[in-house]
Scaffold this active site. Sequence first.
Site, PDB file in Angstrom:
ATOM      1  N   GLN A  38       0.823  -1.199   0.000  1.00  0.00           N
ATOM      2  CA  GLN A  38       0.000   0.000   0.000  1.00  0.00           C
ATOM      3  C   GLN A  38       0.864   1.259   0.000  1.00  0.00           C
ATOM      4  O   GLN A  38       2.069   1.197   0.268  1.00  0.00           O
ATOM      5  CB  GLN A  38      -0.900   0.016   1.236  1.00  0.00           C
ATOM      6  CG  GLN A  38      -0.138  -0.032   2.542  1.00  0.00           C
ATOM      7  CD  GLN A  38      -0.947  -0.604   3.681  1.00  0.00           C
ATOM      8  OE1 GLN A  38      -2.142  -0.402   3.775  1.00  0.00           O
ATOM      9  NE2 GLN A  38      -0.286  -1.327   4.582  1.00  0.00           N
ATOM     10  N   HIS A  69      -8.103   4.781  20.039  1.00  0.00           N
ATOM     11  CA  HIS A  69      -7.402   3.663  20.655  1.00  0.00           C
ATOM     12  C   HIS A  69      -7.892   3.373  22.072  1.00  0.00           C
ATOM     13  O   HIS A  69      -8.051   2.208  22.450  1.00  0.00           O
ATOM     14  CB  HIS A  69      -5.899   3.939  20.657  1.00  0.00           C
ATOM     15  CG  HIS A  69      -5.283   3.917  19.289  1.00  0.00           C
ATOM     16  ND1 HIS A  69      -4.456   4.911  18.821  1.00  0.00           N
ATOM     17  CD2 HIS A  69      -5.402   3.021  18.282  1.00  0.00           C
ATOM     18  CE1 HIS A  69      -4.086   4.624  17.596  1.00  0.00           C
ATOM     19  NE2 HIS A  69      -4.641   3.482  17.243  1.00  0.00           N
ATOM     20  N   ASP A  94       0.022   1.101  13.495  1.00  0.00           N
ATOM     21  CA  ASP A  94       0.527   2.322  14.141  1.00  0.00           C
ATOM     22  C   ASP A  94       0.901   2.074  15.598  1.00  0.00           C
ATOM     23  O   ASP A  94       1.613   2.881  16.210  1.00  0.00           O
ATOM     24  CB  ASP A  94      -0.471   3.473  14.037  1.00  0.00           C
ATOM     25  CG  ASP A  94      -1.824   3.159  14.676  1.00  0.00           C
ATOM     26  OD1 ASP A  94      -1.857   2.798  15.875  1.00  0.00           O
ATOM     27  OD2 ASP A  94      -2.853   3.291  13.984  1.00  0.00           O
ATOM     28  N   GLU A 114       0.141  -8.031  11.732  1.00  0.00           N
ATOM     29  CA  GLU A 114       0.152  -6.906  10.790  1.00  0.00           C
ATOM     30  C   GLU A 114       0.844  -7.358   9.505  1.00  0.00           C
ATOM     31  O   GLU A 114       1.967  -7.871   9.558  1.00  0.00           O
ATOM     32  CB  GLU A 114       0.877  -5.702  11.403  1.00  0.00           C
ATOM     33  CG  GLU A 114       1.238  -4.601  10.438  1.00  0.00           C
ATOM     34  CD  GLU A 114       0.035  -3.957   9.771  1.00  0.00           C
ATOM     35  OE1 GLU A 114      -0.015  -3.949   8.518  1.00  0.00           O
ATOM     36  OE2 GLU A 114      -0.855  -3.460  10.500  1.00  0.00           O
ATOM     37  N   ASP A 144      -0.251 -12.282   6.854  1.00  0.00           N
ATOM     38  CA  ASP A 144      -1.639 -12.079   6.460  1.00  0.00           C
ATOM     39  C   ASP A 144      -2.572 -12.532   7.580  1.00  0.00           C
ATOM     40  O   ASP A 144      -2.492 -13.679   8.049  1.00  0.00           O
ATOM     41  CB  ASP A 144      -1.930 -12.856   5.176  1.00  0.00           C
ATOM     42  CG  ASP A 144      -3.365 -12.710   4.736  1.00  0.00           C
ATOM     43  OD1 ASP A 144      -3.750 -11.603   4.326  1.00  0.00           O
ATOM     44  OD2 ASP A 144      -4.116 -13.704   4.828  1.00  0.00           O
ATOM     45  N   ASP A 165      -8.446  -4.037  14.106  1.00  0.00           N
ATOM     46  CA  ASP A 165      -7.984  -2.663  13.879  1.00  0.00           C
ATOM     47  C   ASP A 165      -7.577  -2.563  12.418  1.00  0.00           C
ATOM     48  O   ASP A 165      -6.391  -2.587  12.076  1.00  0.00           O
ATOM     49  CB  ASP A 165      -6.817  -2.345  14.818  1.00  0.00           C
ATOM     50  CG  ASP A 165      -6.396  -0.879  14.733  1.00  0.00           C
ATOM     51  OD1 ASP A 165      -7.166  -0.075  14.178  1.00  0.00           O
ATOM     52  OD2 ASP A 165      -5.302  -0.551  15.215  1.00  0.00           O
ATOM     53  N   PRO A 172      -4.416  -4.326   1.216  1.00  0.00           N
ATOM     54  CA  PRO A 172      -4.160  -5.552   1.980  1.00  0.00           C
ATOM     55  C   PRO A 172      -5.280  -5.949   2.916  1.00  0.00           C
ATOM     56  O   PRO A 172      -5.354  -7.102   3.345  1.00  0.00           O
ATOM     57  CB  PRO A 172      -2.879  -5.216   2.758  1.00  0.00           C
ATOM     58  CG  PRO A 172      -2.863  -3.733   2.848  1.00  0.00           C
ATOM     59  CD  PRO A 172      -3.460  -3.256   1.554  1.00  0.00           C
TER      60      PRO A 172
END
Length: 295
Positions: A38, A69, A94, A114, A144, A165, A172
């Site tokens: 991305q 968050h 993040d 992630e 994945d 999240d 993706p």
Amino acid sequence: MTKTSELSRNWWHEETEGVAFTHALDMKLLYSEQSPFQKIEVFEHDVFGRVLTLDDLVQASHADEFMYHEMAVHVPLLGRKREKADVLIVGGGDGGILREALRHEFVARVVMVEIDERVIEVSKEYLGINGDYSDPRVDLIIGDAAQYMREARSKGDMFDLIILDLSEPVGPSSSVFTQSFCEDFAKCIKPDGVVLDSDSIFVGKDRAYFLQELCGDKDQNLVSIMQREKLLPHVAGYRSIVQLYPAAEFGFFLYSYDGHDYSKPVATWTGRHYNTELHQAAFALPTWWRQNLGF
């Protein structure tokens, strides 16, 4: 006074094609790259600080990331008494969800999956809002999430809390906006556990729209899939405001087997945004939520 038209502007636009909506920020580009998955960019805004975007969609800013968050983590973690909790974070590059989960000593394990390691690295360098990846409770997996969930299901790995999240269903993240992914995570949650999902909500003249369905296929809306298929038969919701997300109205969705009422916190916790009173008030839903969203 200088006229607005004479000012130097660096307008960045986030566009939501499905509802013909855009919002704009005047900010300076600090960093940009195209990862294998991305486009990752970080901007500087005079008022909001640094802003992380993925594929031209806002993910987090210094100004308001804590609003999202804290509400995503502390409501499901403090809404039920637990001696210890195993937490799975799907996405969360993040690092803000990880940061908030690690604040609680009763959280015994946090697995974070992630797909794009560059999001983690860029966020650490430019935002610095992440939790401690070196904490012994943390298992960071670069891969994945759909594949991880299939494997976790086959191994019988179970969690007390799964937090989705996710960015919107483009790039993706598209692999997880499917019924098969929902079926897998429903088998990885403990009988007294809960799955936390979230999305921006637009109110149209005829009905309300989830950002998920506006950015992608309407059949890939996770809330609708869970309501329709009853993979986890109880679906509840609470709300907040996250100022830089499209429409500002933001919904959190709880999927569970037992329908536990998470609106009553079992412990006192105060963050920059979250507090006990706000926890309870977030479950007071507008009439249009009930009429349009099925809550």
